[in-house]
Design a protein around this motif. Structure first.
Motif, PDB file in Angstrom:
ATOM      1  N   ASP A   1       0.749  -1.232   0.232  1.00 41.94           N
ATOM      2  CA  ASP A   1       0.154  -0.101  -0.039  1.00 41.94           C
ATOM      3  C   ASP A   1       0.840   1.385  -0.122  1.00 41.94           C
ATOM      4  OD1 ASP A   1      -2.315  -1.376   0.008  1.00 41.94           O
ATOM      5  OD2 ASP A   1      -3.039  -0.931   1.915  1.00 41.94           O
TER       6      ASP A   1
ATOM      7  N   SER B   1     -12.057   5.828  -0.610  1.00 44.88           N
ATOM      8  CA  SER B   1     -12.774   5.300  -1.697  1.00 44.88           C
ATOM      9  C   SER B   1     -13.201   5.978  -2.774  1.00 44.88           C
ATOM     10  CB  SER B   1     -14.171   4.860  -0.995  1.00 44.88           C
ATOM     11  OG  SER B   1     -15.015   5.718  -0.518  1.00 44.88           O
TER      12      SER B   1
ATOM     13  N   ARG C   1     -10.415  16.042 -12.021  1.00 46.27           N
ATOM     14  CA  ARG C   1     -10.706  15.629 -13.309  1.00 46.27           C
ATOM     15  C   ARG C   1     -10.086  16.336 -14.460  1.00 46.27           C
ATOM     16  NH1 ARG C   1     -15.717  17.281 -11.624  1.00 46.27           N
ATOM     17  NH2 ARG C   1     -16.272  19.418 -12.330  1.00 46.27           N
TER      18      ARG C   1
ATOM     19  N   VAL D   1      -2.404  11.541  -6.460  1.00 43.29           N
ATOM     20  CA  VAL D   1      -3.821  11.286  -6.188  1.00 43.29           C
ATOM     21  C   VAL D   1      -4.696  11.944  -7.163  1.00 43.29           C
ATOM     22  CG1 VAL D   1      -5.583  11.389  -4.345  1.00 43.29           C
ATOM     23  CG2 VAL D   1      -3.033  11.251  -3.851  1.00 43.29           C
ATOM     24  N   PHE D   2      -5.597  11.258  -7.741  1.00 42.80           N
ATOM     25  CA  PHE D   2      -6.705  11.759  -8.669  1.00 42.80           C
ATOM     26  C   PHE D   2      -8.133  11.622  -8.118  1.00 42.80           C
ATOM     27  CE2 PHE D   2      -3.236  10.990 -11.542  1.00 42.80           C
ATOM     28  CZ  PHE D   2      -3.149  12.130 -12.459  1.00 42.80           C
ATOM     29  N   VAL D   3      -8.922  12.668  -8.197  1.00 43.01           N
ATOM     30  CA  VAL D   3     -10.198  12.546  -7.854  1.00 43.01           C
ATOM     31  C   VAL D   3     -11.233  13.402  -8.861  1.00 43.01           C
ATOM     32  CG1 VAL D   3     -10.195  14.781  -6.158  1.00 43.01           C
ATOM     33  CG2 VAL D   3     -12.047  13.182  -6.015  1.00 43.01           C
ATOM     34  N   THR D   4     -11.814  12.595  -9.656  1.00 41.20           N
ATOM     35  CA  THR D   4     -12.446  12.806 -10.811  1.00 41.20           C
ATOM     36  C   THR D   4     -13.475  13.625 -10.464  1.00 41.20           C
ATOM     37  OG1 THR D   4     -13.634  10.891 -10.949  1.00 41.20           O
ATOM     38  CG2 THR D   4     -11.331  10.765 -12.325  1.00 41.20           C
TER      39      THR D   4
ATOM     40  N   VAL E   1     -10.806   8.256  -4.370  1.00 41.85           N
ATOM     41  CA  VAL E   1      -9.713   8.882  -5.378  1.00 41.85           C
ATOM     42  C   VAL E   1      -9.064   7.688  -6.017  1.00 41.85           C
ATOM     43  CG1 VAL E   1      -9.346  10.850  -3.491  1.00 41.85           C
ATOM     44  CG2 VAL E   1      -8.217   8.361  -3.194  1.00 41.85           C
ATOM     45  N   ASN E   2      -8.376   7.906  -6.462  1.00 41.55           N
ATOM     46  CA  ASN E   2      -7.413   6.833  -7.433  1.00 41.55           C
ATOM     47  C   ASN E   2      -5.885   7.327  -7.049  1.00 41.55           C
ATOM     48  OD1 ASN E   2      -9.329   5.222  -8.926  1.00 41.55           O
ATOM     49  ND2 ASN E   2      -9.777   7.284  -9.949  1.00 41.55           N
ATOM     50  N   LEU E   3      -5.265   6.191  -6.755  1.00 44.59           N
ATOM     51  CA  LEU E   3      -3.918   6.659  -6.290  1.00 44.59           C
ATOM     52  C   LEU E   3      -2.981   6.064  -7.801  1.00 44.59           C
ATOM     53  CD1 LEU E   3      -3.577   5.448  -2.567  1.00 44.59           C
ATOM     54  CD2 LEU E   3      -3.753   7.401  -3.497  1.00 44.59           C
ATOM     55  N   ASP E   4      -2.403   6.909  -8.085  1.00 46.57           N
ATOM     56  CA  ASP E   4      -1.349   6.846  -9.124  1.00 46.57           C
ATOM     57  C   ASP E   4       0.170   6.494  -8.565  1.00 46.57           C
ATOM     58  OD1 ASP E   4       0.263   6.615 -11.303  1.00 46.57           O
ATOM     59  OD2 ASP E   4       0.190   8.897 -11.775  1.00 46.57           O
ATOM     60  N   THR E   5       0.435   5.318  -8.353  1.00 43.32           N
ATOM     61  CA  THR E   5       1.709   5.079  -7.457  1.00 43.32           C
ATOM     62  C   THR E   5       2.824   5.262  -8.577  1.00 43.32           C
ATOM     63  OG1 THR E   5       1.583   2.632  -8.288  1.00 43.32           O
ATOM     64  CG2 THR E   5       0.560   3.409  -6.040  1.00 43.32           C
TER      65      THR E   5
END
Length: 128
Positions: free
Chosen positions: A21, A82, A32, A93-96, A84-88
């Motif tokens: 993680d 929940s 977005r 961090v993306f929150v559309t 967000v999308n994590l771009d490792t």
């Protein structure tokens, strides 16, 4: 159901992130449109379930419609993990559901105490 008691990750020296993680503290938060509107400052965890639930995000200065913070204050929001999308690979961090132009309508996180209606307001703003 009782709401979890949240703690800052930095206040839990024995809390370990699950293997694999990522720790997104310091990562830019992008909407977005791909433009950054803040930075993850802290993670809020439920020590009972041993889960990260929220990202504590410091908003960037000069965002449209976001008033400057008062003296000795800053402007923060909480984002449910929940939502967000994590771009490792890129450490983003993306929150559309948000952007630099819409984050002003998102409920602010003013204090470490979570008002009972804050989670509902966050979810409504994110249309989750």
């Amino acid at each position: 159901m009782q709401a979890p008691i949240l703690r800052r990750l930095r206040d839990l020296p024995n809390f370990e992130m699950a293997t694999g993680d990522p720790d997104p503290r310091g990562w830019p938060v992008r909407g977005r449109d791909g433009h950054a509107f803040g930075t993850v400052q802290e993670l809020l965890v439920d020590p009972v379930s041993q889960r990260v639930l929220y990202l504590n995000v410091q908003l960037a200065e000069g965002l449209p419609g976001v008033p400057p913070p008062g003296p000795h204050a800053d402007r923060r929001i909480l984002l449910p993990l929940s939502a967000v999308n994590l771009d490792t690979e890129g450490s983003n961090v993306f929150v559309t559901a948000l952007s630099r132009d819409t984050v002003h309508s998102y409920p602010p996180f003013v204090d470490f105490m979570l008002p009972p209606d804050l989670e509902d307001a966050m979810l409504r703003a994110l249309a989750v």
